[in-house]
Write an enzyme that holds these catalytic residues in place. Structure first.
Site, PDB file in Angstrom:
ATOM      1  N   ASP A 154       0.870  -1.178   0.000  1.00 51.46           N
ATOM      2  CA  ASP A 154       0.000   0.000   0.000  1.00 51.46           C
ATOM      3  C   ASP A 154       0.906   1.227   0.000  1.00 51.46           C
ATOM      4  OD1 ASP A 154      -1.987   1.851   0.197  1.00 51.46           O
ATOM      5  OD2 ASP A 154      -2.426   1.468   2.314  1.00 51.46           O
ATOM      6  N   GLU A 156      -2.019   0.740  -8.116  1.00 46.67           N
ATOM      7  CA  GLU A 156      -2.590   1.703  -9.049  1.00 46.67           C
ATOM      8  C   GLU A 156      -3.993   1.254  -9.458  1.00 46.67           C
ATOM      9  OE1 GLU A 156      -1.478   4.122 -13.162  1.00 46.67           O
ATOM     10  OE2 GLU A 156      -0.435   2.259 -12.690  1.00 46.67           O
TER      11      GLU A 156
END
EC number: 3.2.1.4
Length: 620
Positions: free
Chosen positions: A592, A601
């Site tokens: 993360d 993404e």
């Protein structure tokens, strides 16, 4: 924490951890830009009926509130929640040897259910010892947590009929927040920026085309930003629009006018048009601008350099219209033919324009039977490649949608004569790397199709769904991915398998398909080895630091974005270092971090199967 509170904390943390000012400088910022990894090689997975809990019973008493910490460290649940009448399973990790578990009211700690802990097994993809906690017979709506002696408590979750409406709303509305060329001041998320990339109204052709030389200005304004960058791409755009339109075509009652609470200036001027169709029309209008006069379709729009992590209006570099491909032209034709059916009741003139564009693209493909890829050496310097070998599945999809929309038997004849090998292939998950299943479903449901071919394709889609169901039943977290499918866009690929299950359910209704699709949703929303959701704004533990120029540049946390998820193959410096240092199992190869574009993404085509699945299950 409230979204605004999360945004404030997120901005401060991001300032400390983020150091990739140049973004994805190596050009690899999209999980599906490597088709050989991105599109799983055929469905493998499975779904199942969980049924009522073995030994389950209504509980009595109240636990000591001071003993419960809802950290979910060892007990993994869908952090958004469960439907009252559907299977409900939590996953217990670790060495706890308790024989029974409890479900408690999250506010009062009153025990509302007790059940037996399932048998232990080793989950190969996570390396964890896991046991299932089945509380399917608990149907009363409320907020709960699962408790196991010696293992603590799960995260809180809800049981409710409308439990999936919030993520459905966020995921669908994320397209609105990703419109290009418009200023936005959104009262719901706080996203605010000036109109970006107005230079797209005069973007320049990168190479010579039959109708115009390089340097010719072309109006390619509008549409959606593709992902964490500000590029706009035909292939994921067409496939995304198609999946959203297919969701509408199958489940129109789930979509209404006014549903997405558009910001000022964003609403459609077509009376009665559901908001979802108004939103998809934004992308369709852009796609129409990408079609050449001869019917072929340009490949993408972007600059020559990756922009920094900046606001859209601050990316002022010249923009170019890059390339042309027959696979993109096929995807364009398929999406436009489908769209013509959907919009015809609302705007017959617009539907006619869409169909004409699809037929013009098809005529180009007929006149050019071999694959064509026009590409310059510089066109991937500041954007994703979206390269693909071959175009046969895209031609098949285009012909099947045109057959379904027009009823013209010549499309069925063309498929039989020129694309018969596509009829023999086994379905694979839908994505820009493979549109085969879109074509198979379109043909299987086309009134004008050959009955024998339709029956064969239905059988193939049902067989693929049965294979997915079998895979789910063998997985400790009831997830459909095999070890080698934890790659770019693994979270999307899991939802795409759920999508295939629901498409098969339309052809041959089976409870196992619906429950299997829910299992994939449970995984995406927290019932996984990392105990995080992969959807921003959903659950308790979620992606806080997605790789997104819009988020970083504006300092606004945007809900409803499905990130790539675990990726054991690497693809960005941060992930590559983690893989080398820790050698995590496939299901834990995730960061993360805004610097991990290979796992964190978002992209428009990631959200597409998620929206499709949520459409089926969401209730207002």
């Amino acid at each position: 924490m409230s979204r605004m509170g999360r945004t404030a904390g997120w901005i401060l943390s991001l300032m400390l951890v983020f150091g990739l000012a140049a973004g994805c400088a190596d050009g690899g910022n999209d999980a599906e830009r490597s088709p050989e990894h991105a599109e799983a090689a055929g469905p493998a997975g499975s779904g199942s009926d969980a049924g009522d809990a073995a030994g389950g019973e209504e509980g009595e008493g109240t636990l000591n509130a001071g003993e419960l910490v809802y950290d979910g460290e060892d007990i993994k649940v869908n952090q958004v929640g469960y439907l009252p009448d559907a299977p409900k399973v939590a996953v217990l990790e670790g060495e706890a040897e308790a024989e029974r578990f409890q479900v408690v009211d999250a506010e009062t700690q009153a025990v509302v259910f007790e059940g037996e802990v399932g048998r232990a097994e080793i989950d190969a993809n996570s390396g964890e010892r896991v046991r299932h906690l089945d509380f399917s017979s608990l149907r009363e709506e409320g907020e709960y947590a699962v408790v196991v002696p010696g293992a603590g408590a799960s995260r809180k979750f809800r049981i409710a009929r409308n439990v999936y409406y919030a993520p459905f709303f966020d995921a669908l509305r994320s397209y609105t927040l990703g419109r290009a060329g418009l200023a936005i001041d959104d009262p719901i998320t706080g996203l605010k920026h000036e109109a970006g990339h107005l230079q797209d109204a005069e973007a320049r052709l990168d190479i010579d085309h039959p109708h115009a030389p390089a340097g010719t200005p072309v109006d390619v304004s509008g549409g959606w930003y593709d992902a964490g960058d500000y590029g706009k791409y035909v292939t994921p755009g067409a496939v995304t629009a198609a999946q959203l339109l297919l969701a509408y075509e199958l489940y129109p009652e789930k979509f209404t006018a006014g549903q997405l609470k558009f910001p000022d200036g964003f609403a459609s001027d077509v009376p009665g048009l559901p908001d979802a169709l108004a939103e998809v029309k934004v992308e369709l209008d852009w796609l129409l601008k990408m079609q050449r006069p001869d019917g072929a379709v340009y490949h993408k729009v972007s600059g020559l350099a990756w922009p920094g992590m900046i606001r859209p209006e601050d990316d002022t570099q010249p923009r170019y219209v890059f390339g042309m491909t027959t696979y993109g032209t096929g995807m364009f034709a398929g999406a436009m033919a489908l769209a013509a059916r959907v919009y015809e009741p609302f705007d017959a003139e617009y539907a006619g324009r869409l169909l004409e564009a699809a037929e013009r693209a098809w005529r180009f493909l007929e006149a050019h039977p071999e694959p064509i890829v026009l590409k310059s050496e510089r066109q991937d310097n500041g954007s994703g490649g979206y390269d693909k070998n071959g175009d046969q599945d895209d031609r098949f999809w285009a012909a099947a949608e045109l057959l379904k929309t027009t009823g013209d038997a010549r499309y069925a004849a063309y498929i039989g004569e020129k694309l018969s090998h596509q009829l023999q292939r086994e379905p694979v998950i839908i994505g820009w790397g493979s549109t085969l299943a879109l074509g198979q479903f379109a043909y299987a449901t086309a009134e004008a199709g050959d009955p024998a071919v339709k029956a064969s394709l239905r059988q193939k889609l049902v067989k693929a769904a049965d294979d997915i169901v079998g895979r789910i039943e063998r997985d400790g977290y009831r997830y459909a991915l095999s070890p080698n499918e934890y790659t770019w866009a693994s979270a999307k690929n899991g939802m795409a398998k759920a999508e295939l299950l629901l498409l098969a359910h339309e052809l041959e209704p089976k409870e196992a398909y619906v429950h299997g699709a829910l299992d994939q949703l449970h995984y995406t929303l927290g019932r996984n080895a990392l105990g995080t959701t992969y959807l921003t704004g959903s659950g308790t533990e979620m992606p806080d630091y997605p790789h997104s120029r819009m988020i970083t540049g504006t300092g606004t946390y945007i809900p409803g974005l499905l990130v790539g998820g675990p990726n054991k193959f690497g693809g960005d410096p941060e992930l590559d270092k983690m893989l080398e240092r820790e050698s995590p199992p496939p299901a834990k190869a995730y960061l993360d971090s805004p610097g991990s574009w290979a796992t964190n993404e978002y992209a428009i085509d990631y959200n597409a199967p998620l929206v499709f699945v949520l459409t089926y299950f969401a209730e207002p």
